[in-house]
Design an enzyme around this catalytic site. Structure first.
Site, PDB file in Angstrom:
ATOM      1  N   HIS A  86     -37.145 -38.780   1.462  1.00  0.00           N
ATOM      2  CA  HIS A  86     -36.223 -39.900   1.617  1.00  0.00           C
ATOM      3  C   HIS A  86     -36.911 -41.240   1.426  1.00  0.00           C
ATOM      4  O   HIS A  86     -36.275 -42.293   1.598  1.00  0.00           O
ATOM      5  CB  HIS A  86     -35.588 -39.850   3.008  1.00  0.00           C
ATOM      6  CG  HIS A  86     -36.613 -39.840   4.105  1.00  0.00           C
ATOM      7  ND1 HIS A  86     -37.504 -38.806   4.284  1.00  0.00           N
ATOM      8  CD2 HIS A  86     -36.884 -40.743   5.079  1.00  0.00           C
ATOM      9  CE1 HIS A  86     -38.279 -39.070   5.317  1.00  0.00           C
ATOM     10  NE2 HIS A  86     -37.929 -40.237   5.817  1.00  0.00           N
TER      11      HIS A  86
ATOM     12  N   ASP B 151     -34.790 -35.753  -2.219  1.00  0.00           N
ATOM     13  CA  ASP B 151     -35.087 -34.399  -2.696  1.00  0.00           C
ATOM     14  C   ASP B 151     -34.045 -33.375  -2.282  1.00  0.00           C
ATOM     15  O   ASP B 151     -34.228 -32.182  -2.494  1.00  0.00           O
ATOM     16  CB  ASP B 151     -36.476 -33.957  -2.243  1.00  0.00           C
ATOM     17  CG  ASP B 151     -36.575 -33.734  -0.746  1.00  0.00           C
ATOM     18  OD1 ASP B 151     -35.807 -34.374  -0.004  1.00  0.00           O
ATOM     19  OD2 ASP B 151     -37.425 -32.940  -0.312  1.00  0.00           O
TER      20      ASP B 151
ATOM     21  N   ASP C 181     -32.832 -32.447   0.757  1.00  0.00           N
ATOM     22  CA  ASP C 181     -32.947 -31.600   1.946  1.00  0.00           C
ATOM     23  C   ASP C 181     -32.293 -32.200   3.191  1.00  0.00           C
ATOM     24  O   ASP C 181     -32.172 -31.525   4.208  1.00  0.00           O
ATOM     25  CB  ASP C 181     -34.399 -31.226   2.237  1.00  0.00           C
ATOM     26  CG  ASP C 181     -35.298 -32.409   2.581  1.00  0.00           C
ATOM     27  OD1 ASP C 181     -34.821 -33.554   2.517  1.00  0.00           O
ATOM     28  OD2 ASP C 181     -36.482 -32.176   2.897  1.00  0.00           O
TER      29      ASP C 181
END
Length: 538
Positions: free
Chosen positions: A113, A278, A280
């Site tokens: 992040h 990414d 997640d």
């Protein structure tokens, strides 16, 4: 041709809970990425001839390091590389590919992040055959190797065309460029009732998903707008960009402000969600309501049986120590264990591999299950949609109904970013020195530094965060985060449980005001950090 290139160590290549993260300009130094990748390979055993998954979140410098990683994999004896088209793989998708194709492991290029671009952050993380991050013992070995490395091995190979699907040879090693979405989408279809979700959407249920110009854009576009039939434009900021469009790809109400305004202020959609750099992490919103990650984990656990992949029930739940205790109450009602672990997804891995838990989550917008060994943003979004499709209630109705049954855990996190590291260390040391005197003051019944003994492998982790636990069950937790790339980030977590439904609609910051003030005064935050207020409140 394989070459051995002489090199010298770089100081500070110590991986954290999510691999090595530094500024892009550090990674751009000659030999920097090569040193670290070679140290990773030197620390492995039994990888000769094995398969390596390589991919990343598309941030600046990804394409260059992917080509380097492929050449070094060929020089270090791997037999096959799987790489996502355009170099893209979300972190949960990479975890799934490792598991599905029984790969030796994977190299994931991401700083999650954190911001991207030439002045942003970059990262390299090793995942092993179970699909999860490398354990602490291995990352310690990697770090030790970075301090003694004298050469790295790399094959002289032409660049792999990452835009073209297919398999070829590179220096005797097979290289397959694969669709980054297909296998992941099939996995989601095996877990959730897509027919029920399509029916919900066809009824006029409106969705807004913010991909934050990051890796989940192609995944959300294929699944939400393709497989589920959401209208075109449902996925906002769908194209991955090297600098994430200049935005901070962190799915919280602050950095996803446009989405929060759309759902919470303007109430312009029934359901809103976002994922990070990414893929997640996740943010969940309803019309007029923000769902905290701690509540989201608890609500998903309480409703898991409504989804096909979890219809048989849960083996157990795990949460990171700073995550609120809301999931504990659900676990107790289900008669299953709830494990409290340190922050870092790798601590969930052994519990998942041993079959002790099915769902797990962290307050830092990460939730997942036994389907992969990483947190999974889009999975959480689909699980919410499946529950909404089955219950045919709004997000707000589901959340408030959950509070009526289990009570509301008021919760907030205050982040003090990029503060002086020495000052932050002194703050933590000062709290540790006062555990005995703090106990008994202000309603504090326990003060400690959280330590964890893994029930599967017996490993011990200490110094995982300071807890002040109050007689009424409230908590203040202090922790230094390892996800930043400069200075220190002090995270302070405050929570209090409220059983009375008549007091469930209050503002969290006002409800927790006494504990918030206490968290600052007891630790001397302003004196140690020079900050009178947090950088971000979530």
């Amino acid at each position: 041709m394989i070459r051995s290139i002489a090199t010298t160590p770089f100081a500070g290549q110590k991986p954290g809970t999510s691999g090595l993260r530094k500024k892009v300009r550090e990674f751009q130094q000659p030999h920097y990425a090569e040193n670290y990748i070679q140290s990773v390979f030197d620390s492995l055993e039994g990888h000769a001839g094995g398969t390596l998954v390589i991919g990343g979140d598309g941030r600046f410098h990804n394409a260059d390091v992917i080509q380097t990683a492929i050449r070094m994999a060929a020089a270090n004896g791997f037999g096959r590389v799987l790489v996502g088209r355009d170099g893209l793989l979300s972190t949960p998708a990479a975890s799934h590919l490792i598991r599905k194709y029984r790969a030796f492991g994977g190299i994931i290029l991401s700083a999650s992040h954190n911001p991207g671009g030439p002045d942003g952050d970059f990262g390299i993380k090793l995942n092993l055959a179970n699909g999860g991050p490398a354990p602490e013992k291995l990352t310690d070995d990697i770090y030790a190797r970075t301090g003694t490395i004298r050469e790295y091995r790399i094959a002289d190979l032409p660049a792999v065309d990452l835009n073209k699907l297919g398999e070829g040879q590179a220096g005797g090693m097979a290289v397959a460029v694969i669709d980054p979405v297909a296998d992941y989408a099939a996995l989601m279809q095996s877990l959730f009732d897509f027919d029920a979700m399509r029916s919900l959407i066809a009824s006029g249920f409106s969705i807004a998903f913010d991909a934050m110009s990051a890796v989940t854009g192609p995944y959300a576009h294929r699944i939400l707008e393709g497989l589920l039939g959401c209208p075109a434009g449902t996925v906002m900021h769908a194209t991955p960009l090297p600098d994430f469009g200049g935005h901070h790809p962190d799915p919280n109400p602050v950095h996803a402000g446009d989405l929060t305004d759309l759902l919470v202020t303007r109430r312009a959609a029934d359901f809103g969600a976002a994922s990070d750099g990414d893929g997640d992490r996740n943010l969940i919103l309803g019309r007029g309501i923000y769902v905290t990650p701690s509540d989201s984990l608890a609500i998903l656990a309480a409703n898991a049986r409504l989804t096909p992949g979890y219809a048989q029930g849960l083996a157990g739940i795990a949460r990171s120590m700073p995550t609120s205790t809301a999931a504990d109450r659900v676990a107790a009602s289900l008669g299953i264990d709830c494990y409290e672990t340190p922050t870092g997804w790798k601590f969930f891995g052994s519990l998942l591999d041993a079959g002790l838990i099915t769902l797990c989550g962290e307050e830092s917008f990460g939730t997942s299950s036994s389907h992969v060994r990483e947190k999974d943003g889009l999975w959480a979004v689909l699980m919410w949609l499946n529950i909404l499709a089955r219950r045919r209630e709004s997000v707000a109705e589901i959340v408030t109904g959950h509070w009526r049954e289990f009570g509301r855990t008021y919760y907030t996190r205050h982040d003090y970013e990029e503060v002086d590291a020495d000052g932050a260390d002194r703050l933590m040391a000062g709290l540790r020195a006062r555990f005995v005197t703090l106990t008994g003051q202000h309603g504090i019944c326990r003060a400690d530094d959280f330590a964890y003994d893994d029930p599967v492998d017996g490993s011990h982790s200490s110094g995982q965060g300071i807890r002040l636990i109050f007689e009424d069950g409230g908590r203040i937790v202090y922790r230094l985060s390892g996800t930043g790339t400069q200075g220190a980030t002090l995270r302070v977590y405050i929570e209090s449980h409220e059983a009375d439904p008549l007091r469930h609609g209050l503002d969290p910051q006002q409800t927790l005001a006494r504990l918030i003030d206490l968290s600052r005064s007891l630790a001397g935050i302003a004196a140690h950090t020079g900050r009178a207020s947090p950088s971000i409140i979530t």
